[in-house]
Design an enzyme around this catalytic site. Structure first.
Site, short mmCIF file in Angstrom:
data_model
loop_
_atom_site.label_atom_id
_atom_site.label_comp_id
_atom_site.label_asym_id
_atom_site.label_seq_id
_atom_site.Cartn_x
_atom_site.Cartn_y
_atom_site.Cartn_z
N CYS A 281 11.80 -53.75 -47.55
CA CYS A 281 13.18 -53.23 -47.52
C CYS A 281 14.17 -54.29 -47.96
CB CYS A 281 13.52 -52.73 -46.14
SG CYS A 281 13.72 -54.07 -44.97
N GLU A 383 15.86 -45.32 -54.06
CA GLU A 383 14.91 -46.39 -53.74
C GLU A 383 13.56 -46.05 -54.36
OE1 GLU A 383 13.37 -46.63 -49.66
OE2 GLU A 383 13.77 -48.77 -49.72
P1 NAD Z 1 8.72 -43.20 -43.63
O1 NAD Z 1 10.13 -42.79 -43.42
O2 NAD Z 1 7.84 -42.33 -44.44
O3 NAD Z 1 7.97 -43.35 -42.21
C1 NAD Z 1 8.49 -44.15 -41.18
C2 NAD Z 1 7.99 -43.61 -39.84
O4 NAD Z 1 8.53 -42.29 -39.66
C3 NAD Z 1 6.48 -43.47 -39.75
O5 NAD Z 1 6.08 -43.87 -38.47
C4 NAD Z 1 6.24 -42.00 -39.99
O6 NAD Z 1 5.10 -41.51 -39.32
C5 NAD Z 1 7.49 -41.35 -39.44
N1 NAD Z 1 7.88 -40.13 -40.14
C6 NAD Z 1 7.65 -39.83 -41.46
N2 NAD Z 1 8.20 -38.63 -41.75
C7 NAD Z 1 8.79 -38.17 -40.62
C8 NAD Z 1 9.53 -36.99 -40.30
N3 NAD Z 1 9.78 -36.06 -41.21
N4 NAD Z 1 10.01 -36.85 -39.05
C9 NAD Z 1 9.79 -37.79 -38.13
N5 NAD Z 1 9.09 -38.94 -38.37
C10 NAD Z 1 8.59 -39.12 -39.60
O7 NAD Z 1 8.76 -44.69 -44.21
P2 NAD Z 1 7.55 -45.56 -44.76
O8 NAD Z 1 7.13 -45.04 -46.08
O9 NAD Z 1 6.53 -45.77 -43.70
O10 NAD Z 1 8.29 -46.98 -44.95
C11 NAD Z 1 9.01 -47.31 -46.10
C12 NAD Z 1 10.49 -47.09 -45.90
O11 NAD Z 1 10.95 -47.87 -44.79
C13 NAD Z 1 11.32 -47.56 -47.08
O12 NAD Z 1 12.34 -46.63 -47.31
C14 NAD Z 1 11.90 -48.89 -46.63
O13 NAD Z 1 13.10 -49.26 -47.25
C15 NAD Z 1 12.11 -48.60 -45.18
N6 NAD Z 1 12.21 -49.83 -44.41
C16 NAD Z 1 13.44 -50.17 -43.94
C17 NAD Z 1 13.60 -51.34 -43.23
C18 NAD Z 1 14.95 -51.74 -42.71
O14 NAD Z 1 15.01 -52.58 -41.85
N7 NAD Z 1 16.04 -51.17 -43.19
C19 NAD Z 1 12.49 -52.16 -42.97
C20 NAD Z 1 11.24 -51.77 -43.46
C21 NAD Z 1 11.11 -50.59 -44.17
#
Ligand code: NAD
Length: 498
Positions: A281, A383
């Protein structure tokens, strides 16, 4: 094939919902595990286990509580090579980078060991006649955390270490894509002396997250993931009366001023854009050279560097980055590169269709470099989260600053310059939460709080640093008097200090 479990009440518990998803080894493309997806009832069992354990844990003195974290640090350091290999195997990042994932988590555990200092509260002697006022910080009760795939060691530790130090119990729902390390972290906490039930892990998907968001005993929830989900989770949790902090996606710019040291810029940019295959991120995904001269020189140097990036298996110590996390994510990133071409950006280096000999089924992609990007293109606005760097040219400093400020994300940003005046102006005006001056990935050290602005963050208190201690506790203010014989009569006006 390995079947993963949940960790509830200090024990490994097999999934009972009958729902599973596959876990992969990105470097080979093999399916290596089945991950159980928790039902509402399984989440409730984890929350109730935390609810039972929390009052006993809160009654343990803060100093004794953090001794468990000290022991955990020891155990984790002893096992860190095994965990780094496991993490790299499930995530796809290189083992060297996986070590960093663990280390950045450990640093927040070290910070949380200082919790007794933050929990001191305050005391004002004689705020009125015979009246003392004092503030107490008390734990919230049960907290929950939902984490993304890209830092499976660091982000869980960022969440549970401060909560546990503050006397809360915690239910973690890690990413279903790389859940083995978070499970092991919870086991290590119990081996370090944490009472059963204070830290629980449930694996799952939206159903498990919704169950946490709707459970009345969960008082606060910390989420890290993509913006669309962060916004949804924030709204649902807040509507249910919970304290929320939800960290979302990013599009981080690096501004390159004409006076910057270009050798330093190119190396910083390459590492920050392509490290971990861009799945960070805080990755830099947009380079903004200021002025045509620097733009031409930058692109000229970047092209050969991107063409010769060393992509390898996660276990290859020479690799600069490894595969993407899943085939589905590889397809998504590839589709963004197709989109950039159709939007009219100039693809200077095309990493699509990269195959690593000996690992033909792995989820690999070569580095991609786009020039001629404009602010209206979707590849700029959205993104991508892959090894794709965009160059968008700015005529002057004001245009570069406006570009950053107009973007909907505001997680991290960097400026490279030798001019202290420009750097100072940038730091003060830019609408982004974490700013680097000649530092490409300005992720704050553990004693400062981490968090973006705009649509990169929903909430107000960041991760780690002083915000974490506030997020994990509530303040109680006590006004106290011990009356002498024959006290005063009733008063019908609001008490003041006059
Ligand atoms: P994601 O949003 O797909 O999943 C994150 C979490 O949410 C997982 O545990 C997943 O099981 C859960 N989830 C997924 N869909 C959901 C839904 N519809 N309802 C409820 N929960 C749900 O993200 P990812 O692909 O695992 O991670 C990458 C993303 O995380 C990127 O967008 C990145 O920028 C972001 N990120 C942000 C930071 C920050 O501090 N801002 C840090 C790391 C990653």
């Amino acid at each position: 094939m390995q079947e993963l479990v949940h960790f509830i009440g200090g024990k490994r518990v097999a999934g009972a919902s009958g729902r599973y998803c596959d876990g992969y080894e990105p470097m080979s493309g093999a399916t290596i595990s089945r991950v159980p997806l928790a039902s509402q009832a399984e989440v409730a069992a984890a929350v109730e286990s935390a609810e039972r354990a929390q009052p006993v844990w809160a009654a343990v003195s803060p100093q004794r509580r953090v001794r468990v974290l000290m022991k955990f640090l020891d155990l984790l350091q002893g096992e860190s090579e095994v965990l780094a290999n496991l993490l790299a195997r499930e995530h796809g990042k290189t083992v060297g980078d996986a070590r960093g994932d663990i280390q950045r988590g450990l640093e927040v555990v070290e910070f949380a060991i200082g919790a007794p200092h933050f929990l001191k509260g305050g005391f004002s002697d004689s705020s009125g006649p015979g009246i003392d006022v004092y503030a107490m910080r008390q734990p919230l009760g049960v907290m929950a955390g939902v984490t993304p795939f890209n830092f499976p060691a660091m982000i869980p530790m960022w969440m549970f270490a401060p909560a546990i130090a503050c006397g809360d119990a915690f239910v973690l729902k890690p990413s279903e894509r790389d859940a083995s390390v978070p499970l092991r972290l919870a086991e290590l906490m119990v081996e370090a002396g944490l009472p059963a039930g204070v830290l629980n892990v449930v694996n799952g998907d939206k159903e498990a997250v919704d169950a946490l968001l709707d459970h009345a005993a969960v008082k606060a929830l910390s989420f890290v993931g993509s913006t669309a989900v962060a916004e949804y989770v924030y709204a649902r949790g807040a509507a249910n009366g919970k304290r929320m902090q939800c960290f979302g996606g990013a599009k981080n710019h690096m501004i390159i001023m004409p006076d910057a040291d270009l050798d330093q810029v190119v190396e910083a940019l390459i590492g920050a854009a392509y490290g971990a295959a861009g799945e960070r991120c805080m990755a830099i995904s947009v380079a903004v050279p200021v002025g045509e001269v620097v733009a031409r020189a930058l692109v000229h140097r970047l092209v050969p560097r991107v063409k010769t990036l060393k992509i390898g298996a996660s276990t290859d110590p020479e690799a600069e980055f490894g595969p993407l996390v899943t085939r589905a994510h590889l397809e998504k990133v590839t589709a963004y590169v197709d989109l950039g071409v159709s939007e009219g950006a100039e693809l200077l280096v095309d990493g699509r269709g990269f195959h690593l000999p000996g690992f033909e089924s792995g989820f690999y992609m070569g580095g991609c470099l786009f020039d001629g990007v404009t602010r209206r293109m979707r590849i700029y606005r959205e993104e991508i989260f892959g090894p794709v760097l965009l160059v968008i040219r700015a005529a002057d400093y004001s245009e570069a600053l406006a570009l950053v400020d107009d973007h909907e994300y505001g997680n991290g940003v960097a400026i490279f310059t030798r001019d202290g005046g420009v750097a100072r102006d940038f730091v003060s005006r830019v609408q982004v939460g974490m700013v680097g001056v000649n530092v490409p990935i300005p992720t704050p050290v553990a004693s400062y709080s981490f968090g973006g602005w705009k649509r990169s963050f929903f909430g107000d208190l960041g991760q780690h640093g002083p915000d974490a201690m506030r997020f994990c506790t509530k303040t109680k203010i006590v006004t106290s008097r011990w009356p002498r014989e024959g006290g005063e009569g009733a008063s019908f006006v609001i008490p003041t200090t006059r």
